[in-house]
Design a protein around this motif. Structure first.
Motif, mmCIF file in Angstrom:
data_model
loop_
_atom_site.group_PDB
_atom_site.id
_atom_site.type_symbol
_atom_site.label_atom_id
_atom_site.label_comp_id
_atom_site.label_asym_id
_atom_site.label_seq_id
_atom_site.Cartn_x
_atom_site.Cartn_y
_atom_site.Cartn_z
ATOM 1 N N ALA A 1 0.838 -1.195 0.000
ATOM 2 C CA ALA A 1 0.000 0.000 0.000
ATOM 3 C C ALA A 1 0.874 1.247 0.000
ATOM 4 O O ALA A 1 2.008 1.231 0.511
ATOM 5 C CB ALA A 1 -0.927 0.016 1.220
ATOM 6 N N SER A 2 0.326 2.323 -0.550
ATOM 7 C CA SER A 2 1.028 3.610 -0.543
ATOM 8 C C SER A 2 0.029 4.741 -0.408
ATOM 9 O O SER A 2 -1.159 4.581 -0.674
ATOM 10 C CB SER A 2 1.863 3.787 -1.820
ATOM 11 O OG SER A 2 1.021 3.914 -2.955
ATOM 12 N N VAL A 3 0.537 5.901 0.018
ATOM 13 C CA VAL A 3 -0.245 7.127 0.065
ATOM 14 C C VAL A 3 0.592 8.221 -0.570
ATOM 15 O O VAL A 3 1.828 8.218 -0.437
ATOM 16 C CB VAL A 3 -0.652 7.492 1.502
ATOM 17 C CG1 VAL A 3 0.574 7.743 2.385
ATOM 18 C CG2 VAL A 3 -1.579 8.704 1.526
ATOM 19 N N ALA A 4 -0.040 9.130 -1.287
ATOM 20 C CA ALA A 4 0.700 10.147 -2.021
ATOM 21 C C ALA A 4 -0.145 11.387 -2.211
ATOM 22 O O ALA A 4 -1.375 11.346 -2.135
ATOM 23 C CB ALA A 4 1.140 9.603 -3.381
ATOM 24 N N ILE A 5 0.531 12.500 -2.469
ATOM 25 C CA ILE A 5 -0.160 13.695 -2.944
ATOM 26 C C ILE A 5 -0.640 13.423 -4.365
ATOM 27 O O ILE A 5 0.110 12.922 -5.199
ATOM 28 C CB ILE A 5 0.759 14.926 -2.924
ATOM 29 C CG1 ILE A 5 1.335 15.165 -1.523
ATOM 30 C CG2 ILE A 5 0.028 16.152 -3.442
ATOM 31 C CD1 ILE A 5 0.318 15.563 -0.493
ATOM 32 N N SER A 6 -1.892 13.724 -4.642
ATOM 33 C CA SER A 6 -2.474 13.400 -5.941
ATOM 34 C C SER A 6 -1.962 14.317 -7.035
ATOM 35 O O SER A 6 -1.735 15.521 -6.822
ATOM 36 C CB SER A 6 -4.004 13.514 -5.877
ATOM 37 O OG SER A 6 -4.533 12.678 -4.875
ATOM 38 N N GLY A 7 -1.816 13.742 -8.233
ATOM 39 C CA GLY A 7 -1.600 14.513 -9.439
ATOM 40 C C GLY A 7 -2.903 14.597 -10.208
ATOM 41 O O GLY A 7 -3.981 14.644 -9.615
ATOM 42 N N ASP A 8 -2.813 14.565 -11.521
ATOM 43 C CA ASP A 8 -4.015 14.573 -12.349
ATOM 44 C C ASP A 8 -4.527 13.153 -12.539
ATOM 45 O O ASP A 8 -3.758 12.238 -12.850
ATOM 46 C CB ASP A 8 -3.721 15.192 -13.716
ATOM 47 C CG ASP A 8 -3.390 16.676 -13.631
ATOM 48 O OD1 ASP A 8 -3.893 17.324 -12.701
ATOM 49 O OD2 ASP A 8 -2.625 17.158 -14.494
ATOM 50 N N GLY A 9 -5.825 12.954 -12.349
ATOM 51 C CA GLY A 9 -6.398 11.628 -12.535
ATOM 52 C C GLY A 9 -5.764 10.615 -11.607
ATOM 53 O O GLY A 9 -5.723 10.795 -10.389
ATOM 54 N N ALA A 10 -5.226 9.532 -12.192
ATOM 55 C CA ALA A 10 -4.581 8.481 -11.401
ATOM 56 C C ALA A 10 -3.096 8.735 -11.180
ATOM 57 O O ALA A 10 -2.412 7.921 -10.550
ATOM 58 C CB ALA A 10 -4.776 7.129 -12.088
ATOM 59 N N ALA A 11 -2.578 9.850 -11.661
ATOM 60 C CA ALA A 11 -1.164 10.163 -11.490
ATOM 61 C C ALA A 11 -0.883 10.685 -10.082
ATOM 62 O O ALA A 11 -1.777 11.191 -9.394
ATOM 63 C CB ALA A 11 -0.715 11.189 -12.533
ATOM 64 N N LEU A 12 0.374 10.568 -9.660
ATOM 65 C CA LEU A 12 0.809 11.032 -8.351
ATOM 66 C C LEU A 12 1.837 12.134 -8.511
ATOM 67 O O LEU A 12 2.535 12.220 -9.531
ATOM 68 C CB LEU A 12 1.429 9.879 -7.551
ATOM 69 C CG LEU A 12 0.615 8.587 -7.465
ATOM 70 C CD1 LEU A 12 1.382 7.540 -6.660
ATOM 71 C CD2 LEU A 12 -0.755 8.840 -6.867
ATOM 72 N N GLU A 13 1.933 12.968 -7.497
ATOM 73 C CA GLU A 13 2.923 14.040 -7.534
ATOM 74 C C GLU A 13 4.313 13.445 -7.299
ATOM 75 O O GLU A 13 4.546 12.787 -6.282
ATOM 76 C CB GLU A 13 2.608 15.077 -6.459
ATOM 77 C CG GLU A 13 3.478 16.307 -6.520
ATOM 78 C CD GLU A 13 3.023 17.367 -5.523
ATOM 79 O OE1 GLU A 13 3.748 17.592 -4.540
ATOM 80 O OE2 GLU A 13 1.936 17.926 -5.737
ATOM 81 N N PRO A 14 5.250 13.650 -8.204
ATOM 82 C CA PRO A 14 6.592 13.074 -8.027
ATOM 83 C C PRO A 14 7.228 13.513 -6.712
ATOM 84 O O PRO A 14 7.117 14.671 -6.309
ATOM 85 C CB PRO A 14 7.367 13.625 -9.221
ATOM 86 C CG PRO A 14 6.322 13.929 -10.248
ATOM 87 C CD PRO A 14 5.119 14.388 -9.471
ATOM 88 N N GLY A 15 7.864 12.571 -6.038
ATOM 89 C CA GLY A 15 8.528 12.871 -4.778
ATOM 90 C C GLY A 15 7.613 12.896 -3.578
ATOM 91 O O GLY A 15 8.061 13.136 -2.456
#
Length: 423
Positions: free
Chosen positions: A99-113
């Protein structure tokens, strides 16, 4: 807990349902812990087939060798987060392989880093027994709200039917294989859903938050009729008002489409309100206030069978007894309760005789909510939405089209009707 009135449940009884000791490894973080508050939540439901009202979903089939990526909008910021996962209605242990958690990007993408691996008692995987809820370890991920986070779960083996929230009004993505660390959205280009799966809440810690307001109710609280993906439900708009007023409170949405206060249509529409209130409201980390908007479905569930059966007719006195049960349970935990008046529902889709019977009960209940003094405060959603030329129906500019559910503008009007200084 089915069939047990909340008035007869002693404080703490329902905590057995959410004990994180049910998660392997046993050292996983406890759900109730000082300093945490719910920044986002969903009221979970039994698996049900898709339907015309909420659309298709994957709850009956579950998952096997797949990654599920889910985007949520946090109403309060902080330095640390943890994720709560539910197997409340599962028929077998739920294995979270990664499992992971991340700052969202656009759609299903995640913010790098901004991608963080989730662990459970220090381990990268966990098993949650059927009927239980568990939480990840805390992870450092500073952010300011409102902000969207993405939770990605890899489920290597068959899950069986999935505990879920049907009408998420957000896009959930599914892909074959393990894509928990993928920053780009390429693997998730195929299958999507508008429900949440296994995801019960995201908690925050280390910000300036003063606790959480839980919006409790049915499809109107859940946001039916608002624009999918726009976060225009009334609880979302309320969170925006609080942020603009520099009142650092989280807002958690515990609405379920079709939910009833006093009766249950199994397996549809969640457990009845007097049963689920303790789990979905009082067990939310940091809860300080509940806004209760429920009862309209009780007025019509005896008349319509949409495939889930019917319920006995209810009276205003019975609904008031149900509200008093919620107030008593909340007061025993030091939680304030805001009573929300039942919203207008005059529409050509409801036969005249049926409408007149239900309208009489609605008016009696709303008079009690406004004048009894039993709630800590009142949110008069009825008057906020009513058409001045016919107060029994919703103002046309606020109507999503069915005469019952508001549109984006109507939900904004509801949020503006809440006295944020009484929360």
């Amino acid at each position: 807990m089915n069939g047990i009135s909340i008035a007869s449940v002693t404080v703490g009884t329902a905590l057995a349902l959410s004990a994180v000791g049910a998660v392997t490894p046993a050292s996983a973080a406890p759900i109730v812990r000082a300093g945490w508050s719910a920044g986002w939540a969903a009221a979970v439901q039994r698996p049900v087939p898709g339907n015309d009202f909420a659309g298709p979903n994957w709850s009956m089939e579950g998952f096997d060798g797949q990654t599920v990526r889910q985007v949520v909008r946090l109403s309060s910021g902080g330095e640390q987060v943890r994720v709560r996962l539910s197997n409340l209605y599962g028929d077998r242990p739920l294995r979270i392989t990664g499992a992971s958690v991340a700052i969202s990007g656009d759609g299903a993408a995640l913010e790098p880093g901004a991608v963080r691996r989730l662990t459970f008692g220090g381990a990268p995987s966990a098993t949650i027994r059927a009927g239980r809820v568990g939480a990840s370890d805390r992870v450092r991920l500073p952010f300011r709200a409102p902000r969207s986070l993405t939770i990605t779960l890899y489920l290597a083996g068959p899950t069986g039917p999935a505990t879920f929230h049907e009408n998420g009004l957000a896009t959930t993505y599914r892909a074959t294989g393990d894509h928990t660390a993928d920053v780009d959205a390429g693997a998730f280009a195929g299958e999507t859903s508008h429900s949440y799966y296994f995801l019960a809440g995201v908690d925050v810690r280390g910000g300036h938050g003063r606790g959480t307001v839980v919006a409790f109710g049915d499809s109107i609280t859940d946001g039916h009729g608002s624009t999918p993906g726009a976060n225009h439900r009334y609880p979302d708009r309320l969170a925006e008002r609080l942020a603009a007023a520099r009142r650092p409170l989280g807002v958690a949405n515990a609405g379920i489409d079709g939910n009833l206060l006093l009766n249950e249509l199994t397996p549809c529409f969640g457990e009845k309100g007097v049963t689920r209130f303790r789990r979905d409201v009082l067990q939310q980390p940091g809860v300080r206030t509940a806004i209760v908007l429920e009862g309209v479905n009780d007025l019509f569930a005896s008349e319509f069978d949409n495939g889930c059966g019917t319920t006995p007719r209810v009276s205003a006195a019975q609904l008031i007894t149900g509200y008093r049960a919620l107030i008593g349970a909340a007061r025993s935990r030091g939680v304030r309760v805001v009573g929300a008046t039942l919203t207008p529902f005059k529409t050509p889709y409801i036969p005249t005789e049926m409408f007149e019977r239900a309208e009489g009960i609605r008016e009696e209940v709303n008079h009690w909510i406004r004048t009894s003094g039993e709630f800590d405060a009142v949110a008069d959603f009825d008057r906020a939405l009513a058409d001045p030329e016919d107060v029994d129906r919703m103002r046309p500019a606020y109507d999503s089209g069915d005469g019952i559910h508001p549109n984006d503008v109507g939900y904004k009007a509801m949020a503006e009707a809440v006295d944020i200084h009484r929360l």
